[in-house]
Design a protein around this motif. Structure first.
Motif, PDB file in Angstrom:
ATOM      1  N   PRO A  88      35.336  53.962  43.290  1.00  0.00           N
ATOM      2  CA  PRO A  88      36.680  54.131  43.518  1.00  0.00           C
ATOM      3  C   PRO A  88      37.182  52.532  43.766  1.00  0.00           C
ATOM      4  O   PRO A  88      38.334  52.131  43.462  1.00  0.00           O
ATOM      5  N   GLU A  89      36.195  51.856  44.585  1.00  0.00           N
ATOM      6  CA  GLU A  89      36.725  50.535  44.934  1.00  0.00           C
ATOM      7  C   GLU A  89      36.723  49.475  43.789  1.00  0.00           C
ATOM      8  O   GLU A  89      37.041  48.364  43.955  1.00  0.00           O
ATOM      9  N   ASP A  90      36.245  49.929  42.539  1.00  0.00           N
ATOM     10  CA  ASP A  90      36.202  49.270  41.580  1.00  0.00           C
ATOM     11  C   ASP A  90      37.508  49.074  40.847  1.00  0.00           C
ATOM     12  O   ASP A  90      37.996  48.418  39.898  1.00  0.00           O
ATOM     13  N   THR A  91      38.395  50.080  41.393  1.00  0.00           N
ATOM     14  CA  THR A  91      39.701  50.266  40.713  1.00  0.00           C
ATOM     15  C   THR A  91      40.827  48.756  41.125  1.00  0.00           C
ATOM     16  O   THR A  91      40.640  48.314  42.139  1.00  0.00           O
ATOM     17  N   ALA A  92      41.179  48.431  39.703  1.00  0.00           N
ATOM     18  CA  ALA A  92      41.901  46.988  39.784  1.00  0.00           C
ATOM     19  C   ALA A  92      42.306  46.742  38.402  1.00  0.00           C
ATOM     20  O   ALA A  92      41.981  47.388  37.460  1.00  0.00           O
ATOM     21  N   VAL A  93      43.238  45.640  38.285  1.00  0.00           N
ATOM     22  CA  VAL A  93      43.512  45.036  36.994  1.00  0.00           C
ATOM     23  C   VAL A  93      42.364  43.862  36.774  1.00  0.00           C
ATOM     24  O   VAL A  93      42.077  43.243  37.607  1.00  0.00           O
ATOM     25  N   TYR A  94      41.488  43.915  35.587  1.00  0.00           N
ATOM     26  CA  TYR A  94      40.414  43.233  35.367  1.00  0.00           C
ATOM     27  C   TYR A  94      41.071  42.159  34.257  1.00  0.00           C
ATOM     28  O   TYR A  94      41.854  42.629  33.174  1.00  0.00           O
ATOM     29  N   TYR A  95      40.829  40.773  34.518  1.00  0.00           N
ATOM     30  CA  TYR A  95      41.358  39.786  33.621  1.00  0.00           C
ATOM     31  C   TYR A  95      39.964  39.004  33.329  1.00  0.00           C
ATOM     32  O   TYR A  95      39.076  38.673  34.023  1.00  0.00           O
ATOM     33  N   CYS A  96      40.048  38.355  32.088  1.00  0.00           N
ATOM     34  CA  CYS A  96      39.222  37.585  31.622  1.00  0.00           C
ATOM     35  C   CYS A  96      39.582  36.204  31.633  1.00  0.00           C
ATOM     36  O   CYS A  96      40.921  35.942  31.529  1.00  0.00           O
ATOM     37  N   ALA A  97      38.748  35.142  31.751  1.00  0.00           N
ATOM     38  CA  ALA A  97      39.349  33.921  31.789  1.00  0.00           C
ATOM     39  C   ALA A  97      38.245  33.028  30.996  1.00  0.00           C
ATOM     40  O   ALA A  97      37.342  33.073  31.100  1.00  0.00           O
ATOM     41  N   ALA A  98      38.883  31.927  30.370  1.00  0.00           N
ATOM     42  CA  ALA A  98      38.009  31.035  29.622  1.00  0.00           C
ATOM     43  C   ALA A  98      38.014  29.776  30.574  1.00  0.00           C
ATOM     44  O   ALA A  98      39.075  29.137  30.656  1.00  0.00           O
ATOM     45  N   ASP A  99      36.739  29.164  30.535  1.00  0.00           N
ATOM     46  CA  ASP A  99      37.012  28.361  32.073  1.00  0.00           C
ATOM     47  C   ASP A  99      35.798  27.416  31.920  1.00  0.00           C
ATOM     48  O   ASP A  99      34.573  27.625  31.914  1.00  0.00           O
ATOM     49  N   ARG A 100      36.232  26.214  31.561  1.00  0.00           N
ATOM     50  CA  ARG A 100      35.235  25.105  31.274  1.00  0.00           C
ATOM     51  C   ARG A 100      34.695  24.130  32.573  1.00  0.00           C
ATOM     52  O   ARG A 100      33.915  23.496  32.599  1.00  0.00           O
ATOM     53  N   GLY A 101      35.896  24.587  33.618  1.00  0.00           N
ATOM     54  CA  GLY A 101      35.767  23.532  34.983  1.00  0.00           C
ATOM     55  C   GLY A 101      35.086  24.179  36.096  1.00  0.00           C
ATOM     56  O   GLY A 101      34.983  23.412  37.033  1.00  0.00           O
ATOM     57  N   SER A 102      34.403  25.372  36.017  1.00  0.00           N
ATOM     58  CA  SER A 102      33.940  25.793  37.258  1.00  0.00           C
ATOM     59  C   SER A 102      32.773  26.633  36.859  1.00  0.00           C
ATOM     60  O   SER A 102      32.745  27.549  35.734  1.00  0.00           O
ATOM     61  N   TRP A 103      31.821  26.773  37.728  1.00  0.00           N
ATOM     62  CA  TRP A 103      30.754  27.994  37.601  1.00  0.00           C
ATOM     63  C   TRP A 103      30.569  28.624  38.753  1.00  0.00           C
ATOM     64  O   TRP A 103      29.607  29.452  39.147  1.00  0.00           O
ATOM     65  N   GLY A 104      31.567  28.546  39.814  1.00  0.00           N
ATOM     66  CA  GLY A 104      31.494  29.153  40.906  1.00  0.00           C
ATOM     67  C   GLY A 104      32.424  30.668  40.981  1.00  0.00           C
ATOM     68  O   GLY A 104      32.751  30.923  39.982  1.00  0.00           O
ATOM     69  N   PRO A 105      32.745  30.940  42.294  1.00  0.00           N
ATOM     70  CA  PRO A 105      33.418  32.221  42.214  1.00  0.00           C
ATOM     71  C   PRO A 105      35.083  32.020  42.085  1.00  0.00           C
ATOM     72  O   PRO A 105      35.771  32.889  42.277  1.00  0.00           O
ATOM     73  N   VAL A 106      35.384  30.839  42.017  1.00  0.00           N
ATOM     74  CA  VAL A 106      36.828  30.257  41.909  1.00  0.00           C
ATOM     75  C   VAL A 106      37.133  29.798  40.563  1.00  0.00           C
ATOM     76  O   VAL A 106      36.270  28.721  40.131  1.00  0.00           O
TER      77      VAL A 106
END
Length: 123
Positions: A88-106
């Motif tokens: 249940p804690e996985d409930t959320a809106v899930y977004y994908c991102a195309a990102d060349r500028g980061s390899w971290g959690p942000v």
């Protein structure tokens, strides 16, 4: 024009599975690392998983490690998120991102985002 379109969300009981997809256009997909984030009501956006532009490297949030798998198909310009043993804690809106500028959690400020797909896990 860059577009990212998520699909595959829905309502699933706890313990179930879903596979999200994010189809991209307007960018050279194989040049971008891809990521999934999620945002629950009243909470900040949270990192879920990343995959390198070759698909050789992946990185997961501790909360989903061992349950979720990120993958990509560069021939189809699409990234996937296989979600198993959903909670249940996985409930959320899930977004994908195309990102060349980061390899971290942000995500980097230059990341491209999709509109999101709702995932609801019932208890």
């Amino acid at each position: 024009q860059v577009q990212l379109v998520e699909s595959g969300g829905g309502l699933v009981p706890a313990g179930g599975s879903l596979r999200l997809a994010c189809a991209t256009s307007g960018l050279t997909f194989s040049n971008y690392g891809m990521a999934w984030f999620r945002q629950a009501p009243g909470k900040e956006r949270q990192f879920v998983a990343r995959i390198s532009w070759t698909g050789d490297y992946t990185y997961y949030a501790d909360s989903v490690k061992g349950r979720f798998t990120i993958s990509r198909d560069n021939a189809k310009n699409t990234v996937y998120l296989q979600m198993n043993s959903l909670k249940p804690e996985d409930t959320a809106v899930y977004y994908c991102a195309a990102d060349r500028g980061s390899w971290g959690p942000v995500a980097s400020p230059s990341a491209y985002w999709g509109q999101g797909t709702q995932v609801t896990v019932s208890s």
